[in-house]
Design a protein around this motif. Sequence first.
Motif, PDB file in Angstrom:
ATOM      1  N   PRO A   1       0.899  -1.316   0.122  1.00  0.00           N
ATOM      2  CA  PRO A   1      -0.155  -0.010  -0.001  1.00  0.00           C
ATOM      3  C   PRO A   1       0.814   1.397  -0.095  1.00  0.00           C
ATOM      4  N   ASP A   2       2.028   1.344   0.431  1.00  0.00           N
ATOM      5  CA  ASP A   2       3.030   2.343   0.238  1.00  0.00           C
ATOM      6  C   ASP A   2       3.755   2.450  -0.859  1.00  0.00           C
ATOM      7  N   ASN A   3       4.432   1.321  -1.278  1.00  0.00           N
ATOM      8  CA  ASN A   3       5.398   1.646  -2.361  1.00  0.00           C
ATOM      9  C   ASN A   3       4.873   0.851  -3.801  1.00  0.00           C
ATOM     10  N   GLY A   4       3.618   0.047  -3.857  1.00  0.00           N
ATOM     11  CA  GLY A   4       3.237  -0.806  -4.775  1.00  0.00           C
ATOM     12  C   GLY A   4       2.478  -0.007  -5.725  1.00  0.00           C
ATOM     13  N   VAL A   5       2.181  -0.971  -6.669  1.00  0.00           N
ATOM     14  CA  VAL A   5       1.154  -0.531  -7.790  1.00  0.00           C
ATOM     15  C   VAL A   5      -0.066   0.119  -6.991  1.00  0.00           C
ATOM     16  N   LEU A   6      -0.808  -1.221  -6.372  1.00  0.00           N
ATOM     17  CA  LEU A   6      -2.080  -0.516  -5.698  1.00  0.00           C
ATOM     18  C   LEU A   6      -1.996   0.756  -4.933  1.00  0.00           C
ATOM     19  N   GLY A   7      -0.868   1.002  -4.182  1.00  0.00           N
ATOM     20  CA  GLY A   7      -0.798   2.024  -3.552  1.00  0.00           C
ATOM     21  C   GLY A   7      -0.632   3.277  -4.501  1.00  0.00           C
TER      22      GLY A   7
END
Length: 127
Positions: free
Chosen positions: A44-50
């Motif tokens: 949630p912080d550094n990924g695609v979803l975030g």
Amino acid sequence: MPHPAPYAVRLTDEITRRLGQLADHLAQLPPPQAAQVIARTLDPDNGVLGGVTHLVATGSMFAKDQAGRGALPADVWLALGHASNALGDIALDMDEHIDTLQRIGAQPAATAARPPAPAPLVVRRRR
């Protein structure tokens, strides 16, 4: 100074194309590597979803401003706000599983003496 919109549109198209490539690669990866990719994607912080969640939230702020000026219907702002909240909820739901995915991704592929027992699949209904 040139208007940045053409660049932003090209960037959007490129990101979309690359996400398709990532999905194609994911389908062919061995389980530990696939788990690593999924864990990084869902971060949630550094990924695609975030990143997508942040992008939709930014779009919601834009739509709120434009709706306040009368340039966009308020429904557009509300829909983007709803989408942003829903993505945030999904990120929170997935965050609790990232450690498990990372642990699976850190295991060597050929160390299991016997294959893991399949887990029963349970469908949960949201109420």
